[in-house]
Design a protein around this motif. Structure first.
Motif, PDB file in Angstrom:
ATOM      1  N   ALA A  76       0.719  -0.969   0.086  1.00 62.27           N
ATOM      2  CA  ALA A  76      -0.165   0.261  -0.270  1.00 62.27           C
ATOM      3  C   ALA A  76       1.014   1.724   0.010  1.00 62.27           C
ATOM      4  O   ALA A  76       0.069   1.928  -0.863  1.00 62.27           O
ATOM      5  N   GLY A  77       1.729   1.906   0.995  1.00 59.50           N
ATOM      6  CA  GLY A  77       3.200   2.413   1.030  1.00 59.50           C
ATOM      7  C   GLY A  77       3.782   2.484  -0.186  1.00 59.50           C
ATOM      8  O   GLY A  77       3.425   3.817  -0.904  1.00 59.50           O
ATOM      9  N   SER A  78       4.340   1.239  -0.728  1.00 64.79           N
ATOM     10  CA  SER A  78       4.515   2.241  -2.324  1.00 64.79           C
ATOM     11  C   SER A  78       4.187   1.913  -2.749  1.00 64.79           C
ATOM     12  O   SER A  78       4.039   2.690  -3.981  1.00 64.79           O
ATOM     13  N   ILE A  83       3.008   6.678  -7.190  1.00 63.16           N
ATOM     14  CA  ILE A  83       2.010   7.593  -7.986  1.00 63.16           C
ATOM     15  C   ILE A  83       2.370   9.300  -7.858  1.00 63.16           C
ATOM     16  O   ILE A  83       2.955   9.801  -8.439  1.00 63.16           O
ATOM     17  N   LEU A  84       2.397   9.189  -6.163  1.00 58.43           N
ATOM     18  CA  LEU A  84       2.154  10.669  -5.909  1.00 58.43           C
ATOM     19  C   LEU A  84       3.441  11.342  -5.863  1.00 58.43           C
ATOM     20  O   LEU A  84       3.630  12.731  -5.965  1.00 58.43           O
ATOM     21  N   ILE A  85       4.598   9.905  -4.834  1.00 57.81           N
ATOM     22  CA  ILE A  85       5.754  11.475  -4.698  1.00 57.81           C
ATOM     23  C   ILE A  85       6.914  10.682  -6.511  1.00 57.81           C
ATOM     24  O   ILE A  85       7.534  11.539  -6.766  1.00 57.81           O
ATOM     25  N   GLY A 218       6.658   1.428   8.419  1.00 57.08           N
ATOM     26  CA  GLY A 218       6.675   0.566   7.453  1.00 57.08           C
ATOM     27  C   GLY A 218       5.895   1.433   6.413  1.00 57.08           C
ATOM     28  O   GLY A 218       6.185   1.324   4.916  1.00 57.08           O
ATOM     29  N   LEU A 219       4.707   2.403   6.626  1.00 58.11           N
ATOM     30  CA  LEU A 219       4.053   3.363   5.380  1.00 58.11           C
ATOM     31  C   LEU A 219       4.713   4.147   4.301  1.00 58.11           C
ATOM     32  O   LEU A 219       4.579   4.437   3.898  1.00 58.11           O
ATOM     33  N   LEU A 224       9.120   3.799   1.427  1.00 55.88           N
ATOM     34  CA  LEU A 224       9.935   4.827   0.537  1.00 55.88           C
ATOM     35  C   LEU A 224      11.298   4.063  -0.086  1.00 55.88           C
ATOM     36  O   LEU A 224      11.517   4.565  -1.323  1.00 55.88           O
ATOM     37  N   GLY A 225      11.796   3.234   1.162  1.00 57.17           N
ATOM     38  CA  GLY A 225      13.162   2.789   0.667  1.00 57.17           C
ATOM     39  C   GLY A 225      13.198   2.057  -0.054  1.00 57.17           C
ATOM     40  O   GLY A 225      13.677   1.260  -0.981  1.00 57.17           O
ATOM     41  N   THR A 226      11.731   1.122  -0.418  1.00 58.49           N
ATOM     42  CA  THR A 226      11.553  -0.016  -1.590  1.00 58.49           C
ATOM     43  C   THR A 226      11.111   0.578  -2.677  1.00 58.49           C
ATOM     44  O   THR A 226      11.266   0.027  -3.618  1.00 58.49           O
TER      45      THR A 226
END
Length: 321
Positions: A76-78, A83-85, A218-219, A224-226
């Motif tokens: 979800a975070g990735s 998209i947004l970042i 995690g989110l 961001l790292g992955t």
């Protein structure tokens, strides 16, 4: 003293990501030109799956260890960050508008949105992704690969900008042998994946020293790292004129994250879908819809739209805080 070491490792990880992305884009786009493969197909397959290796490694490893809770948060975070970042920064930092291929607007983006909605529905109804549902995701993934192979075979990428993207720097690529291009691709991917791992570990350690929560880590930081491989690859590709690799990389990566990463994790063991992640996936779906609307209007992303995507993530980040 420990935080100084982690900051050094964080800087080293970023350096590896920057150089790795440069090598990887040069190698993969050069190979595509040699074989006449559309840049879009390269972005949706080799680049997307290669840069999604960290997400796959983190989630599948967690499933094997029985810690499946991290899988949904990571994906979800990735997907939100992608998209947004990443596309937000790609459009905002690139001097020219970033064109989007018509096939991406018609097929890949809607597919990305639909499978995110399906995953959200699975999690909402059953509170987990079962093995049968994982098998279903894998079946769709195989169909998606067949579609991509047909695209490559028929040269289905009709976008006029492709010729420009493949021509840009063609003379430089012709000077490199196939062996060198393959070496560039492999070395670049190794640098990207290793740099991502170093960066994630260092950023997570710094966050824990500061005292941030596990869900926030995690989110945001782990996600961001992955997603850093996608970030550096997309910005580098757009800067080199290979816009289809930049857009295809993100769309393909998001599709890969759900169908392959979640599907494989669920096949190993049912993946828990905690209720707190429902909002995160709604944000991911909304981000996908926003990207599709921006792309549909003019078949490109401009700086203003890139800025709006970045503002969207800022709002989500404030919500997490």
């Amino acid at each position: 003293m420990d935080i100084v070491l982690q900051i050094f490792l964080l800087s080293t990880g970023f350096a590896m990501l920057i150089k790795g992305a440069d090598f990887f884009v040069d190698g993969s786009s050069g190979i595509a030109s040699r074989f006449g493969i559309p840049q879009l197909v390269v972005g949706l397959t080799i680049v997307a799956m290669g840069t999604s290796a960290p997400e796959a490694a983190v989630s599948i490893s967690a499933a094997l260890k029985g810690n499946v809770g991290i899988t949904i948060g990571n994906v979800a975070g990735s997907n939100i960050l992608n998209i947004l970042i990443i596309l937000g920064l790609t459009a905002f930092l690139t001097k020219k508008i970033v064109p989007v291929a018509s096939t991406t607007i018609k097929y890949e983006m809607p597919l990305m949105i639909v499978i995110m909605i399906i995953l959200l529905w699975m999690g909402y109804v059953g509170n987990e992704i079962s093995r049968w549902e994982g098998a279903g995701l894998w079946a769709v993934f195989l169909l998606y690969l067949v579609y991509l192979l047909k695209m490559a075979k028929k040269g289905a990428d009709k976008k006029s900008g492709d010729d420009e993207g493949e021509t840009l720097g063609e003379g430089d690529k012709k000077e490199k042998s196939m062996a060198v291009l393959l070496l560039y691709t492999v070395v670049g991917l190794v640098f990207i994946v290793t740099g991502s791992s170093v960066t994630v570990d260092a950023a997570t350690a710094i966050a824990r020293i500061i005292g941030l929560s596990e869900r926030f880590i995690g989110l945001t930081i782990v996600a961001l790292g992955t997603s850093l491989p996608e970030l550096f690859t997309s910005v580098s590709a757009a800067g080199k004129g290979n816009a289809d690799i930049a857009i295809g990389n993100i769309v393909g990566s998001n599709i890969f994250n759900i169908l392959f990463v979640v599907g494989t994790s669920a096949l190993i063991t049912p993946v828990a879908f905690e209720s707190k992640f429902i909002v995160d996936f709604i944000v991911a779906v909304a981000a996908g819809v926003l990207l599709w609307i921006f792309s549909f209007n003019g078949k490109s992303l401009n700086r203003v739209e890139g800025g709006l995507l970045l503002l969207g993530y800022l709002g989500y980040f404030i919500y997490l805080l």
